[in-house]
Design a protein around this motif. Structure first.
Motif, short mmCIF file in Angstrom:
data_model
loop_
_atom_site.label_atom_id
_atom_site.label_comp_id
_atom_site.label_asym_id
_atom_site.label_seq_id
_atom_site.Cartn_x
_atom_site.Cartn_y
_atom_site.Cartn_z
N ALA A 70 0.82 -1.21 0.02
CA ALA A 70 -0.05 -0.12 0.01
C ALA A 70 0.93 1.19 -0.13
N ARG A 71 0.44 2.19 -0.68
CA ARG A 71 1.04 3.65 -0.61
C ARG A 71 0.71 4.26 0.61
N SER A 72 1.91 4.92 1.27
CA SER A 72 2.01 5.53 2.63
C SER A 72 1.34 7.04 2.26
N GLN A 73 0.37 7.60 3.28
CA GLN A 73 -0.14 8.78 3.04
C GLN A 73 0.14 9.36 4.49
N PRO A 74 0.46 10.59 4.54
CA PRO A 74 0.44 11.39 5.93
C PRO A 74 -0.86 11.21 6.59
N MET A 75 -0.61 11.09 8.07
CA MET A 75 -1.85 11.44 8.72
C MET A 75 -2.55 12.58 8.60
N ASP A 76 -3.77 12.48 8.62
CA ASP A 76 -4.83 13.77 8.62
C ASP A 76 -5.69 13.52 9.76
N HIS A 77 -6.35 14.76 9.82
CA HIS A 77 -7.39 14.79 11.24
C HIS A 77 -8.51 13.94 10.95
N GLU A 78 -8.73 13.66 9.95
CA GLU A 78 -10.05 12.73 9.77
C GLU A 78 -9.90 11.47 10.13
N SER A 79 -8.49 10.87 9.75
CA SER A 79 -8.18 9.76 10.10
C SER A 79 -7.65 9.54 11.61
N ALA A 80 -7.16 10.49 12.09
CA ALA A 80 -6.66 10.55 13.50
C ALA A 80 -7.97 10.31 14.50
N ASP A 81 -8.97 11.31 14.00
CA ASP A 81 -10.22 11.02 14.68
C ASP A 81 -10.68 9.82 14.59
N ARG A 82 -10.74 9.30 13.54
CA ARG A 82 -11.48 7.86 13.51
C ARG A 82 -10.73 6.80 14.43
N ILE A 83 -9.46 7.07 14.32
CA ILE A 83 -8.60 5.99 15.38
C ILE A 83 -8.96 6.52 16.63
N SER A 84 -9.04 7.79 17.12
CA SER A 84 -9.25 8.00 18.37
C SER A 84 -10.56 7.86 18.86
N ALA A 85 -11.67 7.83 17.95
CA ALA A 85 -13.03 7.39 18.30
C ALA A 85 -13.01 5.75 18.81
N ALA A 86 -12.19 5.04 17.85
CA ALA A 86 -12.18 3.64 18.13
C ALA A 86 -11.51 3.36 19.54
#
Length: 55
Positions: free
Chosen positions: A2-18
Motif C-alpha cells: 500500500a502507498r503511504s499517506q501522511p496522517m490527516d485529522h479525519e483519520s486521526a479522529d477515527r482512530i481516537s474514536a475507536a
C-alpha cells in the motif's frame, strides 16, 4: 504494498474514536491514538495546500 499517506485529522479522529469505544484495546492502551493526533497536527502545519499567497 500500500502507498503511504501522511496522517490527516479525519483519520486521526477515527482512530481516537475507536480507542474511546474500547479503552482496553491495544490502540488505546499503547497511546497510539495520542500519537496519531500529534502526527495529524504536525502534518497539518506542513500542508502546502494551506499556503496563502494573498498578502
Amino acid at each position: 504494498m500500500a502507498r503511504s499517506q501522511p496522517m490527516d485529522h479525519e483519520s486521526a479522529d477515527r482512530i481516537s474514536a475507536a480507542a474511546d469505544r474500547d479503552p482496553d484495546s491495544p490502540t488505546a492502551t499503547s497511546g497510539f491514538d495520542d500519537r496519531v493526533q500529534e502526527a495529524a497536527d504536525r502534518n497539518d502545519a506542513q500542508d502546502p495546500d494551506d499556503y496563502d499567497d494573498t498578502e
